[in-house]
Design a protein around this motif. Sequence first.
Motif, mmCIF file in Angstrom:
data_model
loop_
_atom_site.group_PDB
_atom_site.id
_atom_site.type_symbol
_atom_site.label_atom_id
_atom_site.label_comp_id
_atom_site.label_asym_id
_atom_site.label_seq_id
_atom_site.Cartn_x
_atom_site.Cartn_y
_atom_site.Cartn_z
ATOM 1 N N ARG A 73 56.315 -18.737 21.602
ATOM 2 C CA ARG A 73 57.539 -17.953 21.469
ATOM 3 C C ARG A 73 57.951 -17.400 22.829
ATOM 4 O O ARG A 73 57.110 -16.908 23.588
ATOM 5 C CB ARG A 73 57.296 -16.812 20.487
ATOM 6 C CG ARG A 73 58.477 -15.903 20.259
ATOM 7 C CD ARG A 73 58.134 -14.776 19.282
ATOM 8 N NE ARG A 73 57.857 -15.279 17.944
ATOM 9 C CZ ARG A 73 57.511 -14.498 16.930
ATOM 10 N NH1 ARG A 73 57.379 -13.195 17.106
ATOM 11 N NH2 ARG A 73 57.298 -15.013 15.737
ATOM 12 N N LEU A 74 59.250 -17.484 23.135
ATOM 13 C CA LEU A 74 59.793 -16.946 24.376
ATOM 14 C C LEU A 74 60.888 -15.937 24.042
ATOM 15 O O LEU A 74 61.667 -16.138 23.103
ATOM 16 C CB LEU A 74 60.380 -18.063 25.237
ATOM 17 C CG LEU A 74 59.413 -19.150 25.735
ATOM 18 C CD1 LEU A 74 60.186 -20.251 26.457
ATOM 19 C CD2 LEU A 74 58.358 -18.558 26.647
ATOM 20 N N ALA A 75 60.948 -14.875 24.818
ATOM 21 C CA ALA A 75 61.995 -13.858 24.651
ATOM 22 C C ALA A 75 62.823 -13.813 25.927
ATOM 23 O O ALA A 75 62.284 -13.848 27.045
ATOM 24 C CB ALA A 75 61.386 -12.495 24.368
ATOM 25 N N SER A 134 63.723 -23.394 26.060
ATOM 26 C CA SER A 134 62.856 -23.302 24.889
ATOM 27 C C SER A 134 62.718 -24.643 24.188
ATOM 28 O O SER A 134 61.626 -25.012 23.739
ATOM 29 C CB SER A 134 63.407 -22.252 23.918
ATOM 30 O OG SER A 134 63.414 -20.974 24.511
ATOM 31 N N ARG A 135 63.807 -25.381 24.072
ATOM 32 C CA ARG A 135 63.725 -26.710 23.457
ATOM 33 C C ARG A 135 62.823 -27.634 24.262
ATOM 34 O O ARG A 135 62.034 -28.404 23.696
ATOM 35 C CB ARG A 135 65.121 -27.321 23.324
ATOM 36 C CG ARG A 135 65.954 -26.757 22.193
ATOM 37 C CD ARG A 135 67.102 -27.687 21.831
ATOM 38 N NE ARG A 135 68.039 -27.843 22.929
ATOM 39 C CZ ARG A 135 69.148 -27.127 23.087
ATOM 40 N NH1 ARG A 135 69.454 -26.188 22.197
ATOM 41 N NH2 ARG A 135 69.953 -27.333 24.104
ATOM 42 N N TRP A 145 70.838 -21.255 29.140
ATOM 43 C CA TRP A 145 69.637 -21.748 29.824
ATOM 44 C C TRP A 145 68.350 -21.424 29.066
ATOM 45 O O TRP A 145 67.425 -22.248 29.018
ATOM 46 C CB TRP A 145 69.574 -21.180 31.243
ATOM 47 C CG TRP A 145 69.308 -19.693 31.309
ATOM 48 C CD1 TRP A 145 70.236 -18.693 31.246
ATOM 49 C CD2 TRP A 145 68.033 -19.055 31.424
ATOM 50 N NE1 TRP A 145 69.632 -17.464 31.318
ATOM 51 C CE2 TRP A 145 68.266 -17.649 31.432
ATOM 52 C CE3 TRP A 145 66.722 -19.517 31.525
ATOM 53 C CZ2 TRP A 145 67.232 -16.724 31.528
ATOM 54 C CZ3 TRP A 145 65.675 -18.584 31.625
ATOM 55 C CH2 TRP A 145 65.956 -17.211 31.634
ATOM 56 N N GLY A 146 68.283 -20.250 28.440
ATOM 57 C CA GLY A 146 67.058 -19.872 27.746
ATOM 58 C C GLY A 146 66.774 -20.749 26.544
ATOM 59 O O GLY A 146 65.620 -21.138 26.289
ATOM 60 N N HIS A 169 63.849 -16.038 21.260
ATOM 61 C CA HIS A 169 64.451 -14.792 20.804
ATOM 62 C C HIS A 169 65.333 -14.278 21.929
ATOM 63 O O HIS A 169 64.875 -14.099 23.055
ATOM 64 C CB HIS A 169 63.379 -13.747 20.470
ATOM 65 C CG HIS A 169 62.694 -13.983 19.167
ATOM 66 N ND1 HIS A 169 62.268 -12.969 18.362
ATOM 67 C CD2 HIS A 169 62.374 -15.122 18.515
ATOM 68 C CE1 HIS A 169 61.699 -13.459 17.279
ATOM 69 N NE2 HIS A 169 61.755 -14.770 17.357
ATOM 70 N N SER A 170 66.601 -14.053 21.629
ATOM 71 C CA SER A 170 67.556 -13.648 22.655
ATOM 72 C C SER A 170 68.039 -12.227 22.421
ATOM 73 O O SER A 170 68.491 -11.895 21.326
ATOM 74 C CB SER A 170 68.754 -14.608 22.670
ATOM 75 O OG SER A 170 68.339 -15.925 22.956
#
Length: 264
Positions: free
Chosen positions: A184-186, A222-223, A217-218, A230-231
């Motif tokens: 998971r990335l925030a 993530s893809r 870009w986020g 999570h943005s």
Amino acid sequence: GKGRPAMPHTVTSEHMLPRSHMRALVTPEGISPVILVPASSPLLHYSGRFVGHGSARRFDWPGFVILFRSSTTSASILLNETRTNRYAVLLSGPDNLTRYRRHREILTSAGRKTAWGHYGSYELFSGLSAEPRGVMVLKLTEACGARPPCDWCPSFGAAIFGGLIFDEGSDLSEAALPWREGRRLAFYGDSITVGWGVRGGGDDRACDDGEDHSAAWGVVLSRMLEAEFHSVAWSGIGVLLNDAADSPQNRTMPQMARYRRRDT
């Protein structure tokens, strides 16, 4: 590995809203053969920040995601919008349930009263074959239009998700997730993280069809990393000062990051 195995369930009364919520289905011929799955169904998967709103879910940040799996041939979504938003509908096929491809976009509007009360009904897909598919609904726009609106981009807003409309006898199960479990990335940021103007067209279109969070870009990163994203992003927001004094609602990022916080 990706996702979790899930057995399909026929949508029954335990997944539906009370009979009182089905008044919209009453016609001279009787009750229309469709069923309503509420937002509180345990078979729906959410990614992003939201708050409970009775049996519904209220959300505002870009990138909020609703996921489910079904072999229904048509489906619609019930949304109560404060202003206007755009959503991407992505589908995965039976050959690869974790690979979602864009099917269409939905443009919503505020004050759209229908037979479902304050909820507008928007078609996700129709006329498809009766085979298992994953469905992802992704919010492409930010919430700058939430009351009080940003004076420089008043179009977009918060929304309430009420449920899904399926064909009678449809099945429903948990979706195969398109990211690796536990990865998971925030992302915290302003317009570049939102995807404001990423489609081009200049400032005249940036608050119309120029914003697309799925191309920010986020989300793209993530893809590539097969990670859930999570943005927490709002155009013009800063850490100490905002670009516009009223954006967003006189709150800086440290304040907004705690605002209506519920991560799934």
